[in-house]
Write an enzyme that holds these catalytic residues in place. Sequence first.
Site, PDB file in Angstrom:
ATOM      1  N   HIS A 103      -2.651  -8.514  -6.507  1.00 42.04           N
ATOM      2  CA  HIS A 103      -3.109  -8.178  -5.064  1.00 42.04           C
ATOM      3  C   HIS A 103      -4.536  -7.920  -4.985  1.00 42.04           C
ATOM      4  O   HIS A 103      -5.071  -8.264  -4.087  1.00 42.04           O
ATOM      5  CB  HIS A 103      -2.363  -7.225  -4.229  1.00 42.04           C
ATOM      6  CG  HIS A 103      -0.891  -7.577  -3.839  1.00 42.04           C
ATOM      7  ND1 HIS A 103      -0.808  -8.553  -2.980  1.00 42.04           N
ATOM      8  CD2 HIS A 103       0.198  -7.590  -4.503  1.00 42.04           C
ATOM      9  CE1 HIS A 103       0.632  -8.891  -2.704  1.00 42.04           C
ATOM     10  NE2 HIS A 103       0.858  -8.253  -3.762  1.00 42.04           N
ATOM     11  N   HIS A 113       6.400 -13.812  -6.497  1.00 46.36           N
ATOM     12  CA  HIS A 113       7.286 -12.901  -5.854  1.00 46.36           C
ATOM     13  C   HIS A 113       8.537 -13.377  -6.047  1.00 46.36           C
ATOM     14  O   HIS A 113       9.721 -12.658  -6.532  1.00 46.36           O
ATOM     15  CB  HIS A 113       7.018 -12.362  -4.624  1.00 46.36           C
ATOM     16  CG  HIS A 113       5.802 -11.508  -4.121  1.00 46.36           C
ATOM     17  ND1 HIS A 113       4.470 -12.183  -4.349  1.00 46.36           N
ATOM     18  CD2 HIS A 113       5.497 -10.265  -4.340  1.00 46.36           C
ATOM     19  CE1 HIS A 113       3.571 -11.231  -4.072  1.00 46.36           C
ATOM     20  NE2 HIS A 113       4.250 -10.077  -4.413  1.00 46.36           N
ATOM     21  N   HIS A 163       6.664  -4.015   4.753  1.00 52.67           N
ATOM     22  CA  HIS A 163       6.290  -2.879   4.066  1.00 52.67           C
ATOM     23  C   HIS A 163       5.879  -1.719   4.758  1.00 52.67           C
ATOM     24  O   HIS A 163       6.283  -0.645   4.320  1.00 52.67           O
ATOM     25  CB  HIS A 163       5.158  -3.301   3.030  1.00 52.67           C
ATOM     26  CG  HIS A 163       5.288  -4.053   1.935  1.00 52.67           C
ATOM     27  ND1 HIS A 163       5.407  -3.414   0.523  1.00 52.67           N
ATOM     28  CD2 HIS A 163       5.682  -5.328   1.678  1.00 52.67           C
ATOM     29  CE1 HIS A 163       5.787  -4.390  -0.274  1.00 52.67           C
ATOM     30  NE2 HIS A 163       5.907  -5.518   0.147  1.00 52.67           N
ATOM     31  N   HIS A 183      11.873  -8.467  -0.871  1.00 49.41           N
ATOM     32  CA  HIS A 183      11.216  -9.550  -1.218  1.00 49.41           C
ATOM     33  C   HIS A 183      12.414 -10.405  -1.414  1.00 49.41           C
ATOM     34  O   HIS A 183      12.184 -11.597  -1.293  1.00 49.41           O
ATOM     35  CB  HIS A 183      10.477  -9.263  -2.513  1.00 49.41           C
ATOM     36  CG  HIS A 183       8.926  -9.264  -2.290  1.00 49.41           C
ATOM     37  ND1 HIS A 183       8.168 -10.013  -1.828  1.00 49.41           N
ATOM     38  CD2 HIS A 183       8.555  -7.858  -1.801  1.00 49.41           C
ATOM     39  CE1 HIS A 183       6.907  -9.618  -1.564  1.00 49.41           C
ATOM     40  NE2 HIS A 183       7.198  -8.267  -1.553  1.00 49.41           N
ATOM     41  N   HIS A 216       1.347  -6.021 -10.604  1.00 47.92           N
ATOM     42  CA  HIS A 216       1.428  -6.407  -9.203  1.00 47.92           C
ATOM     43  C   HIS A 216      -0.030  -5.730  -8.469  1.00 47.92           C
ATOM     44  O   HIS A 216      -0.379  -6.408  -7.588  1.00 47.92           O
ATOM     45  CB  HIS A 216       2.512  -5.245  -8.531  1.00 47.92           C
ATOM     46  CG  HIS A 216       2.971  -5.735  -7.160  1.00 47.92           C
ATOM     47  ND1 HIS A 216       2.888  -4.874  -6.194  1.00 47.92           N
ATOM     48  CD2 HIS A 216       3.072  -7.189  -6.682  1.00 47.92           C
ATOM     49  CE1 HIS A 216       3.202  -5.427  -5.023  1.00 47.92           C
ATOM     50  NE2 HIS A 216       3.475  -6.651  -5.250  1.00 47.92           N
ATOM     51  N   HIS A 244       5.660 -10.090   6.207  1.00 53.20           N
ATOM     52  CA  HIS A 244       6.026  -9.321   5.091  1.00 53.20           C
ATOM     53  C   HIS A 244       5.222  -8.033   4.864  1.00 53.20           C
ATOM     54  O   HIS A 244       5.752  -7.072   4.439  1.00 53.20           O
ATOM     55  CB  HIS A 244       5.702 -10.093   3.805  1.00 53.20           C
ATOM     56  CG  HIS A 244       5.155  -9.596   2.281  1.00 53.20           C
ATOM     57  ND1 HIS A 244       3.751  -9.332   2.302  1.00 53.20           N
ATOM     58  CD2 HIS A 244       5.877  -8.989   1.642  1.00 53.20           C
ATOM     59  CE1 HIS A 244       3.607  -8.538   1.261  1.00 53.20           C
ATOM     60  NE2 HIS A 244       5.016  -8.454   0.791  1.00 53.20           N
ATOM     61  N   GLU A 271       3.158 -13.885   4.570  1.00 55.37           N
ATOM     62  CA  GLU A 271       2.533 -12.600   3.922  1.00 55.37           C
ATOM     63  C   GLU A 271       2.052 -11.845   4.845  1.00 55.37           C
ATOM     64  O   GLU A 271       2.561 -10.475   4.668  1.00 55.37           O
ATOM     65  CB  GLU A 271       1.496 -13.074   3.005  1.00 55.37           C
ATOM     66  CG  GLU A 271       1.027 -11.952   2.168  1.00 55.37           C
ATOM     67  CD  GLU A 271      -0.049 -12.105   1.005  1.00 55.37           C
ATOM     68  OE1 GLU A 271      -0.569 -13.352   0.925  1.00 55.37           O
ATOM     69  OE2 GLU A 271      -0.375 -11.245   0.302  1.00 55.37           O
TER      70      GLU A 271
END
Length: 725
Positions: A251, A276, A407, A443, A247, A403, A388
């Site tokens: 990114h 995802h 977080h 997610h 992961h 998104h 995103e």
Amino acid sequence: MVNNFIVEFSLVFSLFVEVLRTSKKVFSIYNNLIYRFSKMASKKNILLLFDRPKEPVFMVKGKENSVFDVPQEYLDDKYKPIGAQIVNRFGEDANEKIPVSRISLPPLGDILELKRNENFSLFLPKHRRIAGKLIDIFLGMRNVDELLSCAVYARDRVNPYLFNYCLSVALLHRPDTQDIDLPSFISSFPDKYLDSQVIGEVREQATIVPDGSRTPIEIPKDYTASDLEEEHRLAYFREDLGINLHHWHWHLVYPFEAARAVVDKNRRGELFYYMHQQIIARYNFERLCNDLKRVDRLVELKEPIKEAYFPKLDSLVSSRAWPSRVTNQTLSNIRRETDQITQDVDDVIRWRDRILEAIHTGSVRNEQGQTIPLTENEGIDILGNMIESSILSPNRALYGDMHNMGHVLISYIHDPDHRHLETFGVMGDSATAMRDPIFYRWHAFIDYIFQQFKNTLPTYTPQELDFSGVTVQDVEIQTQNGKPNQINTFWQQSDVDLSRGMDFQPRGSVFVRFTHLQHRNFTYKINVNNNGNGNKQGTCRIFIAPKFDERGNPWTYRDHKNMFVELDKFAVNLKQGKNTITRSSTESSVTIPFERTFRNLDNQRPTGGDNLAQFNFCGCGWPQHMLIPKGKADGFPCQLFVMISDYEGDKINQTTEGACNDAGSYCGIKDKLYPDRRSMGYPFDRLPRQGVDTIQQFLTGNMRVRDVSIQFENRTFRPREVGRN
Ligand SMILES: *[C@@H]1O[C@H](CO)[C@@H](O)[C@H](O)[C@H]1NC(C)=O
Ligand SMILES: *[C@@H]1O[C@H](CO)[C@@H](O)[C@H](O)[C@H]1NC(C)=O
Ligand SMILES: *[C@@H]1O[C@H](CO)[C@@H](O)[C@H](O)[C@H]1NC(C)=O
Ligand SMILES: *[C@@H]1O[C@H](CO)[C@@H](O)[C@H](O)[C@H]1NC(C)=O
Ligand SMILES: [Cu+2]
């Protein structure tokens, strides 16, 4: 006498001049050699800057005991007064002095506002803005020498996590650093992966036990919770080192903020959705194997969140523990001046509604007020960047940063206004986010929105799906000495060397031994009939899904399609008549081998420019040891799906030779187009045509489904035993 002297002197003098002249020639050849040598060496030397991130740059680095010859004015202010002294002292211990040229240094400006002992989160707008700046500085250096100088200068001033991230992104994307290989993130920052108790033991062993007689330190398999917490059944998945490394690496390869040329990769928004989506499918599969139902999407942002998480990780940089989240906490509006962030929960809800409106009206509005249609094939890419969000979002003012801000809201749930001076939780960092059960609920919510869009698309017709003349007759899974159509899973222990990230004396290797899921290698054997005239080319697509839902009922296709996990995808040549395709599980297009996930640069560096060139990108890929879900002790019934699609509809006109293309499904291929023209997730990315309620009804002649079972053996194999069973 005097005359004599003059004659002799002139003789000696001319000799001297001659010597000088030849030696100058020699010297320049020598100089040239040194220069070339150091040019190659300086590339490699950049990697030493990843070593022991907390120790100052002028201290001895690497296995060769190298030291950077840091110019006085590059030293951080706190070392300047004693500068010459320190640099000399460390210089004496060194086997190799690395030259650092003096260049005109770029101002670091607000990059320095993130202090050394603070915590870096890409999800925070301020942090990602300064990361974008530092990446651009590194990308802007004219050559590797300048990059090295600039990085040496920045290293002790800039926050270590920020530094590591930005230098990694720059090395991955600069044309002149394609042939150098990045260390795995775990070796630089083991504290993002390991329990604080283990870190303590590692430290202790390194001080007390001499190098050579050290034994690996075992990480206990269950350390973050007890069986009272049912979510803990999934800890082996969430806390798997390889999954978290994947992961983080994903990114790194697909940053959402930096120079446009770096962000704007082929179908990156769509890949954000698909990678995802597959994580959620795999997680749900894993949950069913553990008698848990599919994950609930986080739908009510203002209700208490029942999942708690106590990471038990320590930060080596700030020597403080990562914050925890107790059960039933509720999201609140964030007001944190130090992080320059104010964020209301209501904003996220508004963005969600605007995104859903765009989906249901079939178009988005860009910043100029123009309408851009969400088309059948490209719409998903726009939505990915918008949700995103990345800098490619058509309109961040309108559709926000949903998104990422989710977080952020979750990672500050315990201290939204910074009154307790606490930092963000694991959800704030892409290296640790997948440890937390809430990651999957968030997610699942994000994926639900993407599925809303997919549900608006025309369904695939049987003619589109079929490959006329081609029939898949049968498929079988074979394991050496094993039952047909059974996949065997078990626990395995493996060792990883952590010495790079450990800031302590004395040096040498320190291994930790951790336990992870593993499966026996197997092969697919697929019989295909080509009744057409002549040879045909196709793409073989292999997926697996649980056969029953959490209640033990057969699936309806609408739900089943979201459960299919991609195992492999590869091109096949079909001769006229009968064909048998065999393919090994280790060749999967979603995974990279264990050694690459945990690569140790000192032992496993590939040789040769071309191989090396791809190595960094190649760190992206699902870990091979997690290809297959755990299954159950008495066998977990699954369905294996195989499709041979017509290559005419799949083909991308490019060569990927020499490219690292073995994990293309979730990671794409470096500097190339995504290697499949179909929508990602094809053929499961859309609702079924009229009349299709089950997977059986969905099949056309070029598809086949077969029952298989995943058999879990609750036994732990030591590192040496694997590969022998
Ligand atoms: C959390 O909230 C739920 C629902 O309100 C409640 O049933 C449960 O007892 C709470 N748990 C704790 C530990 O407070
Ligand atoms: C980072 O962590 C340290 C120590 O844990 C804390 O003092 C600091 O406030 C945190 N910084 C941020 C930006 O949250
Ligand atoms: C494929 O690419 C090559 C090289 O770029 C080009 O010559 C060829 O015409 C292309 N073929 C098709 C079918 O687009
Ligand atoms: C599977 O095969 C690979 C490559 O042949 C080998 O390195 C690995 O050890 C095997 N794995 C197991 C679990 O046997
Ligand atoms: Cu992610």
